[in-house]
Structure formats: structure tokens, C-alpha cells
Scaffold this motif. Sequence first.
Motif, PDB file in Angstrom:
ATOM      1  N   LYS A 281       0.881  -1.121  -0.001  1.00 27.78           N
ATOM      2  CA  LYS A 281      -0.064   0.246   0.046  1.00 27.78           C
ATOM      3  C   LYS A 281       0.786   1.430  -0.102  1.00 27.78           C
ATOM      4  O   LYS A 281       0.293   2.202  -0.508  1.00 27.78           O
ATOM      5  N   GLU A 282       1.922   1.054   0.458  1.00 28.76           N
ATOM      6  CA  GLU A 282       2.962   2.314   0.653  1.00 28.76           C
ATOM      7  C   GLU A 282       3.027   3.007  -0.920  1.00 28.76           C
ATOM      8  O   GLU A 282       3.548   4.060  -1.114  1.00 28.76           O
ATOM      9  N   ARG A 283       2.963   2.075  -1.877  1.00 25.33           N
ATOM     10  CA  ARG A 283       3.167   2.640  -3.347  1.00 25.33           C
ATOM     11  C   ARG A 283       2.181   3.684  -3.777  1.00 25.33           C
ATOM     12  O   ARG A 283       2.761   4.241  -4.569  1.00 25.33           O
ATOM     13  N   PHE A 284       1.067   3.816  -3.123  1.00 25.84           N
ATOM     14  CA  PHE A 284       0.190   4.816  -3.567  1.00 25.84           C
ATOM     15  C   PHE A 284      -0.537   5.435  -2.456  1.00 25.84           C
ATOM     16  O   PHE A 284      -1.455   6.425  -2.782  1.00 25.84           O
ATOM     17  N   GLU A 285      -0.686   5.003  -1.316  1.00 28.93           N
ATOM     18  CA  GLU A 285      -1.600   5.452  -0.315  1.00 28.93           C
ATOM     19  C   GLU A 285      -1.394   6.872   0.268  1.00 28.93           C
ATOM     20  O   GLU A 285      -2.207   7.851   0.626  1.00 28.93           O
ATOM     21  N   GLY A 286       0.042   7.265  -0.049  1.00 29.59           N
ATOM     22  CA  GLY A 286       0.358   8.725   0.599  1.00 29.59           C
ATOM     23  C   GLY A 286      -0.385  10.062   0.073  1.00 29.59           C
ATOM     24  O   GLY A 286      -0.944  10.820   1.089  1.00 29.59           O
ATOM     25  N   PRO A 287      -0.478   9.956  -1.086  1.00 33.98           N
ATOM     26  CA  PRO A 287      -1.603  11.265  -1.565  1.00 33.98           C
ATOM     27  C   PRO A 287      -2.834  11.336  -1.266  1.00 33.98           C
ATOM     28  O   PRO A 287      -3.331  12.247  -1.477  1.00 33.98           O
ATOM     29  N   PHE A 288      -3.495  10.325  -0.721  1.00 33.41           N
ATOM     30  CA  PHE A 288      -4.765   9.977  -0.368  1.00 33.41           C
ATOM     31  C   PHE A 288      -5.170  10.596   0.992  1.00 33.41           C
ATOM     32  O   PHE A 288      -6.044  10.405   1.667  1.00 33.41           O
ATOM     33  N   GLU A 289      -3.949  10.913   1.859  1.00 30.71           N
ATOM     34  CA  GLU A 289      -3.921  11.421   3.252  1.00 30.71           C
ATOM     35  C   GLU A 289      -4.990  12.441   3.456  1.00 30.71           C
ATOM     36  O   GLU A 289      -5.027  13.584   2.671  1.00 30.71           O
ATOM     37  N   GLY A 290      -5.729  12.286   4.376  1.00 32.51           N
ATOM     38  CA  GLY A 290      -6.781  13.441   4.740  1.00 32.51           C
ATOM     39  C   GLY A 290      -8.104  13.382   3.753  1.00 32.51           C
ATOM     40  O   GLY A 290      -8.871  14.371   4.042  1.00 32.51           O
ATOM     41  N   TRP A 291      -8.152  12.499   2.627  1.00 34.46           N
ATOM     42  CA  TRP A 291      -9.184  12.557   1.866  1.00 34.46           C
ATOM     43  C   TRP A 291     -10.458  12.068   2.635  1.00 34.46           C
ATOM     44  O   TRP A 291     -10.418  10.847   3.124  1.00 34.46           O
ATOM     45  N   MET A 292     -11.568  12.641   2.522  1.00 39.60           N
ATOM     46  CA  MET A 292     -12.826  12.113   3.146  1.00 39.60           C
ATOM     47  C   MET A 292     -14.082  12.604   2.468  1.00 39.60           C
ATOM     48  O   MET A 292     -14.292  13.817   2.012  1.00 39.60           O
TER      49      MET A 292
END
Length: 464
Positions: A273-284
Motif C-alpha cells: 500500500k505504501e506504493r500509492f496511499e500517501g497522496p490520499f492522506e486526509g481525503w474524506m
Amino acid sequence: MPFLTTPQPRILIAGAGIGGLTTALALHAAGFTDIHIFEAAARLTTLGVGINVQPSAVLILRNLGLLPGLRDIGVETAELNFYSRHGHPILSEPRGSCAGYDVPQFSVHRGEFQMMLLDAVKTRIGRDRVHLDHAFAGYSQTTTEGGSITAKFIRRSNPSEEATIPEMSGAALVCADGINSAARRLLYPNEGLPRFSGRMLWRGCVEQPPYLTGASMVWAGHANQKFIAYPISGRADRRGRALVNWIAELRVRGEGDPDLTPPPTDWTKNVPKERFEGPFEGWMCGGLKMKELILSTESVFEFPMCDRDPVDRWSFGRLTLLGDAAHAMYPIGSNGATQAIIDAETLAEKLAGVIDSWQMAGVIEKALTEYQEARLPPTAAIVMANRGNGPDQVLQLAHERAPDGFANIYDVIPKDELESIGANYKAIAGFEREAVNKKAKETEHLAGRFESSKIKAAILVKTV
């Protein structure tokens, strides 16, 4: 020659995906009994993630007696909600029955849907007509009166070992063998690999409490960073839970990059998941926290977002292409499976028209050409519309005009402009409500063809 004294034309199908299996069922419903399906995989399982089936295709499945099965495994989609990356609502529209269609839209697990179709094929056409570990490898044909086409197969699991059925002849060959179609490679040897969009998809499913209506689709972000989520399990829904299918999308190759070669991936392997999850931090959005969905999912799979350029011909004598083999498109607008199902119905209708005269020279070829003429132009239009973001264009417009967010979407995109995007796409994709409902009323008697065989089918399944 009268039908009763004419041997049944044998129809060969390469590929036991949604397109190939639906084609077999549509042909059977049209009166064909000698149908053989060849699948490259040695084993079919419920592998896969979520897909959507639009009312135009659900109507076809209803007419094939499959609506009860769909209701059992899928979720009747109630609404589609678009959000900015900040969680600001852009557009909410009802879907399926909630939008006034006479048939629902379904969100469903692709693997379960495929198994439902496979079970129907085995029950109606015969378990011995599905041949696994038979990868299509080539063909030869004759076009004279009484001619035929011969398909050749190899054993993909062990290429050095001959397939159980190395070849079989029939009246027609339908190649529904996917975006990497071996048949298309033979017909268009210089085409090469699928065309990479520069965007990668990461997909997973996780069970959680229901959100919004319990049958809501959430689309958020913009063209180069998007998150999509929707529930796909009728069984989970009946337990008061939601099996949420989610898709995280990121651009991984620069816009305008001339290299359209897809990166090597194995969509059957779990990826970190580290490959892609960072940019979605805080999305709700819509009550969903995107990063929480990602982190709570056990297995995540990676898919390069690809399509193929439309070609000007699918049918070559007694061979034709269907589904992704004919018109692979970006997964935008929930149309891949839907268009394959419409292909299947159209092909069955064209072949049914020559079931009495199929042995005459040129008859099969003409029917396959008519199928191509009916389906190639609209699917080519969808391929190109999806490259322009299709109905997801509302996300991109909101992002371009108000990248820092907004209080009222109509201050950013006028109401008429916003609503016209979805309406125009429905017209291109062929699921305008009035057209679907008109056809639903005209064909409502067709599903009853399978009512009398339900008890017989149940007995057959138990005894085979």
C-alpha cells in the motif's frame, strides 16, 4: 432447407469471461444448441474486484432469466455522487430504478458475476461444453457453401503438452479473449501492446458498516488523482454490512509522454500500500475516509489503465471479435462489461436470423458483418469519450476552475453545463432512460422463457 432437417450450426467461443459466457447464453436463448466455449485459464475462480452493470445490460440479463441471480449477489445501485478532492459535493444523481429505469443498475463482484454466468451456461448448454486450459492459438477457414472455421488451441498451463481438444471446427468463431486477445493479435499483427494512459489503478475490497444510502457510489478527485468506492455484495447487504470495492488512481507517467507501453504488472499479486496511499492522506468524501479504506484492506491489486485504438473491422469471414478483444476501453463510465453484454445480444440476434440458412455460402459472414456494423461505431465512440474522461469530466472541470475548493458548485460550473455532461454520455453509451424503458416493456415476456426450466435445472445441477 427446413430448420428441422438442418443440423445445428456449431458456434465456437474463445474466452469464458463476461462477454463470452453471455454470448453463449444469448445464443442458446436464440435457439442454438451446439455451442462450445474455450477458456485459456486452467481454473475459473471468483478472483477479481467490483464492476458495474448499466440498466441497458441488466435488461438483457433480465431477458435471459438472470435477474434473480444478480439480485442475490449484487447491490442495486441507488445513486452516484461526485466530490472534489476536498470533499465538496459536485453532483449527485440517482441511478437505475431510483432514476426511473424499469430495470436496476447493479454493482457486483466481477468474479461472482462470472461464476453466476458460468453456472447458467453449464445448466442450460452443458458442463461438457466449457473447455478450460484451452488458449486460442490460431484458425483456418473456408467460405464456400458448407464451409467452416477451425480454431486451434494450446494448453497454456503446459505448452509442451497438447490440449485435450487441439482443434475444433464450427460455423462461426467468436473471439472474446480480452484486451490481450490472441485473435486480435493475429488479425492486427502490428498493433502491439495495449495503449497505457499513464495512470495506474490500485483496487481492493473491504467489509465495513454501510455509508450514505447503503447503495451509493462515490467518485472523488480529478483526472490525475481519483478515488472511487461502491458496495458490491448483496449477501453483505442482507447482513447489514457493506463490502466496499474501492479504486485509487494516480498518474505515474507524465502527460504527453510518447511512451504508451504499459508497465509490467501482475494483477493477481498483492502489492504494498505504501506504493500509492500517501497522496490520499486526509481525503474524506461521502462519509468515507479514503486512507482508512486502503489501510484496512487485506489484499490490494495493481492495474495499469489501458485501452486500444478503435479498428475499422472486427469480422473476418467466419471469425469476429467481441468485448474487450474488439473495443477495450478505460474503466470510466462503468461501461466495459455493459458493452460486452450488448455485443452478445446483438451477435445472437444477427446469427438467429440465419439459423435456417446458415449452410448457404456467405450467410454466416454476412451476419457477422451486420453485427460489426451495429456495434463497432457506438463502441468506438465510447472508447474516445472515455479518453476525454466521459462523465468524470465533471471532476476535472471542478478541479480546473476551483482547485482550492468551493462553497457552491453552481458558482463553478453552471447547472445546465454540469447536467449536460452526464446526459451526453448516456446518449453515447446507449443507456438513455426512455430508450431502455421502451425496450423493457417490449421484451418483458422474454424472461419467462426460463421459468418452466428452473425446477429441471435445479435437479440437473444436483445430479451432474
